[in-house]
Design a protein around this motif. Structure first.
Motif, PDB file in Angstrom:
ATOM      1  N   THR A 440     -45.383  16.911  -9.348  1.00  0.00           N
ATOM      2  CA  THR A 440     -46.251  18.537  -9.847  1.00  0.00           C
ATOM      3  C   THR A 440     -47.332  18.987  -8.915  1.00  0.00           C
ATOM      4  OG1 THR A 440     -46.996  19.330 -11.860  1.00  0.00           O
ATOM      5  CG2 THR A 440     -47.821  17.252 -11.277  1.00  0.00           C
ATOM      6  N   HIS A 441     -47.658  19.996  -9.289  1.00  0.00           N
ATOM      7  CA  HIS A 441     -48.633  20.705  -8.398  1.00  0.00           C
ATOM      8  C   HIS A 441     -49.447  21.963  -8.930  1.00  0.00           C
ATOM      9  CE1 HIS A 441     -45.459  24.009  -8.300  1.00  0.00           C
ATOM     10  NE2 HIS A 441     -46.533  24.733  -7.960  1.00  0.00           N
ATOM     11  N   THR A 442     -50.401  22.412  -8.465  1.00  0.00           N
ATOM     12  CA  THR A 442     -51.074  23.407  -8.609  1.00  0.00           C
ATOM     13  C   THR A 442     -51.598  24.008  -7.280  1.00  0.00           C
ATOM     14  OG1 THR A 442     -52.744  24.628  -9.867  1.00  0.00           O
ATOM     15  CG2 THR A 442     -53.427  22.656  -9.051  1.00  0.00           C
ATOM     16  N   VAL A 443     -51.969  25.344  -7.358  1.00  0.00           N
ATOM     17  CA  VAL A 443     -52.554  26.012  -6.223  1.00  0.00           C
ATOM     18  C   VAL A 443     -53.970  26.776  -6.858  1.00  0.00           C
ATOM     19  CG1 VAL A 443     -52.472  28.108  -4.691  1.00  0.00           C
ATOM     20  CG2 VAL A 443     -50.357  26.586  -5.270  1.00  0.00           C
ATOM     21  N   ARG A 453     -56.001  26.842  -1.644  1.00  0.00           N
ATOM     22  CA  ARG A 453     -55.330  25.432  -1.188  1.00  0.00           C
ATOM     23  C   ARG A 453     -54.351  25.071  -2.333  1.00  0.00           C
ATOM     24  NH1 ARG A 453     -60.113  23.601  -3.596  1.00  0.00           N
ATOM     25  NH2 ARG A 453     -60.101  21.829  -4.759  1.00  0.00           N
ATOM     26  N   GLY A 454     -53.606  24.249  -2.017  1.00  0.00           N
ATOM     27  CA  GLY A 454     -52.467  23.800  -2.885  1.00  0.00           C
ATOM     28  C   GLY A 454     -52.895  22.330  -3.167  1.00  0.00           C
ATOM     29  N   ALA A 467     -52.119  15.149  -2.199  1.00  0.00           N
ATOM     30  CA  ALA A 467     -52.118  15.629  -1.168  1.00  0.00           C
ATOM     31  C   ALA A 467     -52.462  17.047  -1.016  1.00  0.00           C
ATOM     32  CB  ALA A 467     -50.655  15.496  -0.193  1.00  0.00           C
ATOM     33  N   ARG A 468     -53.123  17.599  -0.249  1.00  0.00           N
ATOM     34  CA  ARG A 468     -53.484  18.906  -0.161  1.00  0.00           C
ATOM     35  C   ARG A 468     -52.269  19.778   0.729  1.00  0.00           C
ATOM     36  NH1 ARG A 468     -58.773  18.531   2.438  1.00  0.00           N
ATOM     37  NH2 ARG A 468     -57.655  18.094   4.604  1.00  0.00           N
ATOM     38  N   ASP A 499     -60.096  15.098   7.914  1.00  0.00           N
ATOM     39  CA  ASP A 499     -61.139  14.611   6.826  1.00  0.00           C
ATOM     40  C   ASP A 499     -60.658  13.429   6.242  1.00  0.00           C
ATOM     41  OD1 ASP A 499     -59.184  15.670   5.215  1.00  0.00           O
ATOM     42  OD2 ASP A 499     -60.745  17.070   4.111  1.00  0.00           O
ATOM     43  N   GLY A 500     -59.433  12.920   6.527  1.00  0.00           N
ATOM     44  CA  GLY A 500     -58.829  11.767   5.856  1.00  0.00           C
ATOM     45  C   GLY A 500     -58.046  12.110   4.812  1.00  0.00           C
ATOM     46  N   LEU A 501     -57.878  13.168   4.253  1.00  0.00           N
ATOM     47  CA  LEU A 501     -57.111  13.611   3.056  1.00  0.00           C
ATOM     48  C   LEU A 501     -55.664  13.662   3.720  1.00  0.00           C
ATOM     49  CD1 LEU A 501     -59.120  15.895   0.811  1.00  0.00           C
ATOM     50  CD2 LEU A 501     -58.699  13.531   0.463  1.00  0.00           C
ATOM     51  N   LEU A 502     -54.708  13.360   2.800  1.00  0.00           N
ATOM     52  CA  LEU A 502     -53.340  13.514   2.934  1.00  0.00           C
ATOM     53  C   LEU A 502     -52.930  15.183   2.714  1.00  0.00           C
ATOM     54  CD1 LEU A 502     -51.521  10.618   1.281  1.00  0.00           C
ATOM     55  CD2 LEU A 502     -51.784  10.971   3.518  1.00  0.00           C
ATOM     56  N   GLU A 503     -52.108  15.783   3.654  1.00  0.00           N
ATOM     57  CA  GLU A 503     -51.562  16.875   3.366  1.00  0.00           C
ATOM     58  C   GLU A 503     -50.358  16.975   3.447  1.00  0.00           C
ATOM     59  OE1 GLU A 503     -55.252  19.541   5.621  1.00  0.00           O
ATOM     60  OE2 GLU A 503     -53.447  19.223   6.595  1.00  0.00           O
TER      61      GLU A 503
END
Length: 507
Positions: A440-443, A453-454, A467-468, A499-503
């Motif tokens: 699932t997701h949002t923006v 960003r999503g 993830a971003r 920054d270490g976050l997943l994309e």
């Protein structure tokens, strides 16, 4: 049990809406405690007077718009009576339903003869004062209670998974859209069909709010106006624009008085104005929303609604009115399906949290008042109140009306049944490579309507991850906001940002 002294009933309801355009109103309206006191006074008058001084139990619904050191004590001072039991509730939109249910149980057990609950928020006044450089404790007439310097916001989110916090998904307005997009896919809808269902439902709610003298936005909104982004209806978090989210910038208060059928009769209250309180049930989802099994159902909601009606001996067609919590469209859409209500059902008697107004934790107190009014016009009929709190987390339902009866001895909680309906929960991982599937997701959008960003919830093997999607990835954002094709179930590639976050990039 048919002893009238053990049958709980609502005898008094009171509401107040402090509108900034009211004739003679000052630059800053009444504080939340004053709205609560006024609502209780109106409930007392509605019941014929003399009840407030007899209240032995008063539940005060958590207020966020002003930092009180002791809000219940302030309300007691303003009504001129301190009940033996004076309690302050936690944050949660379900708490008015819970408090009304608990008041009924206290009456049935003979612990008290008269109980009450109240809510009040003045977010509109507090915000307007800040923007104007005014201090309500100094500039309002009368001045507001001095703010407590040690007050801390009760809506802290430290119980959420660190990944949810790092990705900024710590507010309901960013989490409920995850349910919406997952549900649309599960129901076989395109995002456009899901949006249109939401807009039609919200338009119907706006018509109810427009006819409610205590509502905040008192005009009907067309479905097209609700569905279409505009400067007055900017996108907030996909797929929700402003006119599909709760509106907390209001000044509203509500109060209810509960007693026994015996005392109501002794006071000479006409039978049609006495509304019995029937059975109810409560359960919760895991508080950390990442610890849920799926985002296309709410087992606690299903268990609570089913068990409440079973205990009342009702089927959904037996209900004359329903109020299904409506902070965001996914909630009443899920509940409508869970109950088997028709697609054109209008699940509100008050008008919903967008149009009637969303005084933070207090909306369902207003819904209860509206339900009492509706049932007084249809003696013997029954209605259903369903409230929800946090992130599709806390659920409580209660039947009003029907034949007078004492509550059964069954426990309020149906948590075991909710847990039985829940599937296995995938572990959350923070590091991953390769391909992952969209769950699932949002923006998220800025105030000018541009995507910031999503944020995607993904599945990889048996694990879940967040993830971003950067604003620069227009292709993936376009895929996430395509009205004619759901992206749920689609695959994409993972990478780790500096920054270490997943994309994540759609394949």
């Amino acid at each position: 049990m048919t002893d009238p002294a053990r049958i709980p009933v609502v005898v008094g309801i009171g509401e107040v809406a402090d509108r900034p355009d009211a004739p003679g109103r000052g630059s800053v309206g009444p504080e939340p405690a004053a709205l609560m006191a006024e609502a209780l006074a109106r409930a007392d008058a509605d019941a014929g007077g003399g009840w407030l001084a007899r209240v032995a139990s008063l539940d005060v619904i958590n207020a966020v718009s002003w930092p009180y050191a002791d809000l219940p004590a302030r309300v007691a001072d303003l009504i001129g009576h301190r009940p033996a039991r004076l309690a302050y509730g936690p944050v949660g939109g379900e708490t008015p339903v819970r408090f009304l249910h608990e008041a009924a149980l206290r009456i049935a057990r003979g612990e008290v003869e008269v109980a009450a609950l109240c809510s009040g928020e003045a977010e509109h006044s507090a915000g307007a004062a800040r923007r104007a450089g005014l201090k309500p404790e100094r500039d309002a007439v009368p001045p507001w209670t001095a703010p407590d310097p040690a007050w801390t916001n009760p809506r802290a989110r430290d119980y959420l998974h660190p990944q949810a916090l790092r990705h900024g998904l710590s507010q309901p307005v960013f989490v409920y859209p995850l349910y919406e997009t997952a549900l649309q896919a599960a129901w076989g809808q395109t995002p456009r069909q899901g949006r249109d269902e939401s807009a039609a439902l919200w338009s119907a709610m706006s018509r109810v709010a427009g006819a409610n003298p205590n509502g905040w936005l008192r005009r009907p909104f067309a479905a097209e106006e609700i569905a279409t982004p505009s400067p007055a209806n900017r996108p907030i978090a996909w797929p929700y624009p402003k006119l599909m989210v709760a509106n907390p910038v209001v000044n509203q208060g509500a109060g209810l008085i509960v007693t026994s059928l015996a005392l109501a009769r002794a006071a000479g209250i006409p039978e049609h104005r006495v509304v019995p309180i029937g059975p109810g049930a409560a359960a919760a989802e895991p508080r950390d929303w990442l610890a849920r099994d799926r985002f296309d159902h709410a087992p606690a909601q299903d268990a609570v609604l089913a068990e409440t009606l079973r205990r009342a001996g009702f089927a959904p067609p037996d209900l004359a009115a329903v109020e299904l919590y409506s902070c965001f469209p996914c909630v009443p859409k899920m509940a409508r399906r869970s109950l088997g209500l028709p697609a054109d059902a209008v699940p509100t008697v008050a008008g919903g949290l967008t149009f009637f107004g969303a005084p933070l934790n207090g909306y369902m107190a207003h819904a209860a008042c509206a339900m009492v009014r509706a049932l007084r016009e249809a003696p013997g009929a029954a209605g259903l109140l369903y409230g929800q709190g946090e992130f599709v987390t806390k659920h409580h339902a209660l039947v009003l009306g029907g034949r007078p009866r004492a509550p059964a001895d069954a426990p309020v909680s149906v948590q075991d049944e909710a847990d039985r309906r829940r599937g296995p929960v995938p572990p959350v991982v923070e590091a991953a490579t390769g391909r992952a599937t969209l769950e699932t997701h949002t923006v998220l959008f800025d105030r000018e309507g541009a995507p910031e960003r999503g944020v995607v919830v993904l599945r990889q093997g048996g694990a879940r991850l967040l993830a971003r999607v950067p604003a620069a990835d227009r292709g993936t954002l376009g895929r996430l906001t395509d009205l004619d094709r759901s992206p749920v179930g689609g695959e994409g590639r993972l990478r780790t940002a500096p920054d270490g976050l997943l994309e994540w990039e759609a394949a």
